[in-house]
Design an enzyme around this catalytic site. Structure first.
Site, PDB file in Angstrom:
ATOM      1  N   HIS A 152       0.829  -1.205   0.000  1.00  0.00           N
ATOM      2  CA  HIS A 152       0.000   0.000   0.000  1.00  0.00           C
ATOM      3  C   HIS A 152       0.866   1.260   0.000  1.00  0.00           C
ATOM      4  CE1 HIS A 152      -3.625   2.402   1.042  1.00  0.00           C
ATOM      5  NE2 HIS A 152      -2.740   3.168   1.653  1.00  0.00           N
ATOM      6  N   GLU A 153       1.810   1.312   0.920  1.00  0.00           N
ATOM      7  CA  GLU A 153       2.660   2.500   1.023  1.00  0.00           C
ATOM      8  C   GLU A 153       3.616   2.617  -0.167  1.00  0.00           C
ATOM      9  OE1 GLU A 153       1.867   4.682   3.084  1.00  0.00           O
ATOM     10  OE2 GLU A 153       0.516   3.425   4.267  1.00  0.00           O
ATOM     11  N   HIS A 169       1.921   4.581  -2.870  1.00  0.00           N
ATOM     12  CA  HIS A 169       2.044   6.024  -2.651  1.00  0.00           C
ATOM     13  C   HIS A 169       3.444   6.506  -3.027  1.00  0.00           C
ATOM     14  CE1 HIS A 169      -1.825   6.288  -0.814  1.00  0.00           C
ATOM     15  NE2 HIS A 169      -1.504   5.684   0.319  1.00  0.00           N
TER      16      HIS A 169
END
Length: 380
Positions: free
Chosen positions: A33-34, A37
């Site tokens: 997920h990170e 980003h």
């Protein structure tokens, strides 16, 4: 002493049997997920100050050549990417004074000085990467193991069940469920399992003719593959090997990807359906759990084999991605909501409105976290 050591550190004990699988599952999902980003943010020319797995005190880390601090922190229940210009881990809008405190070089690469499309792309990349992880897991599993399926036929009808009341008979074949075409018995289960109390129209093939019947699924407590008690909506039909004609579908790599995309779409759809029904009070609250339930499921999956643990990663990844898209600050969806408003009114949302929204959203998020923790510890 040896008994205590064995209970804690054996593969059946807490550390290796539960804690390690839990950390593996959560770390993979959070990292992906990170990383979404981070990668899209870097691609958009945004500076990154820190990439953290976990919160709280740093356990260890290092600085890369771009000055980004990569670190592992003590509380492994999440993570964050801190971009240049962020004043906290939630990337909330900084004040004018805080932006002015940045150097000229920092303002050029600061997150909040970028065009809306760059900010939106960076934010949506986190949940998108979660969905891509699920697709990748399913694609690999379908390529390696194929997928066992049964024909959507009825072998038995339970006495007094919704199916019997609707007139469904042994030998009938499901053609459509509420207009959605079905090809396997699993398709029928998927379309029914989350709709307890809903009147559903079934198109059945009987003696070469299609007929339409309506049945209302009822919730039934069952045990899932990991040994957990779950409530599933059923209409009371049973398949068997004779009529189901079990077979294994094998996939080429390309076919596995297509099937994985389709399956991930089904999981996303069911997740949204569940949350919608839960918000309306139509789902059992015990179906939702927090870190303790995830840890327990991780241990159960690990005992069944690594492929089961990887499947848990896939399903949890969809859940994390979907929840983050909810339009609630400080979740990713909350940021996207503000960017949408900004694009419409052609100016940033006022600091006062942002602050009110973030406080309200944080209250909701903390309330939800408290709810699932209560379920874990006392509620269920």
């Amino acid at each position: 002493m040896n008994d205590i050591f064995h209970a804690v550190f054996s593969t059946q004990g807490f550390v290796l049997g539960t804690l390690v699988p839990f950390l593996f599952v959560l770390t993979v999902v959070v990292f992906v997920h990170e990383m979404g980003h981070y990668l899209i943010g870097r691609w958009c020319g945004i500076g990154v100050k820190a990439f953290s797995i976990g919160f709280g005190p740093e356990l260890f880390g290092f600085n890369d050549r771009r000055g980004t601090r990569w670190k592992l922190c003590a509380i492994p229940l999440g993570g964050y990417v801190k971009f240049v210009g962020d004043m906290n881990a939630t990337s909330s809008q900084p004040s004018a004074e805080e932006i002015e405190s940045l150097t000229e070089a920092e303002r050029k690469v600061a997150f909040h000085t970028q065009p809306i499309w760059k900010r939106a792309a960076t934010v949506v990349a986190g949940p998108l990467f979660n969905f891509l992880l699920t697709i990748a897991v399913f694609a690999v599993l379908f390529s390696l193991y194929g997928r066992p399926v049964l024909e959507p036929t009825v072998a038995e009808v339970t006495t007094g069940s919704p199916a019997e009341k609707a007139g469904i008979q042994p030998g009938d074949r499901f053609v459509k469920v509420d207009g959605s075409k079905v090809e396997t018995f699993a398709d029928v289960q998927r379309l029914v399992s989350g709709r307890a109390g809903d009147a559903i129209t079934f198109t059945m093939l009987r003696d070469g003719k299609e007929i339409a019947v309506t049945a209302t699924p009822e919730p039934m407590e069952q045990q899932d593959a990991l040994g957990n008690k779950v409530k599933v909506a059923v209409i009371g039909v049973v398949n068997n090997a004779e009529l189901g004609q079990p077979r294994l579908i094998s996939y080429t790599p390309a076919g596995a990807v297509v099937a994985a995309v389709e399956e991930t779409g089904h999981v996303i759809e069911r997740t949204g359906q569940f949350l919608q029904r839960f918000a309306l009070g139509r789902e059992d609250k015990c179906q939702l759990g927090g870190p303790i339930k995830i840890a327990k499921m991780s241990g159960q999956a690990a005992k069944l084999g690594f492929e089961w643990l990887v499947q848990l990663v896939a399903f949890l990844s969809v859940g994390i991605g979907f929840l983050n898209l909810l339009p609630i600050p400080p979740l990713d969806g909350g940021h996207l909501l503000f960017y949408g408003v900004e694009a419409i009114i052609r100016r940033p949302v006022s600091e006062r409105m942002m602050e009110m929204a973030y406080r309200t959203g944080l209250f909701l998020v903390l309330g939800f976290m408290g709810f699932v923790f209560w379920n874990d510890l006392f509620g269920c």
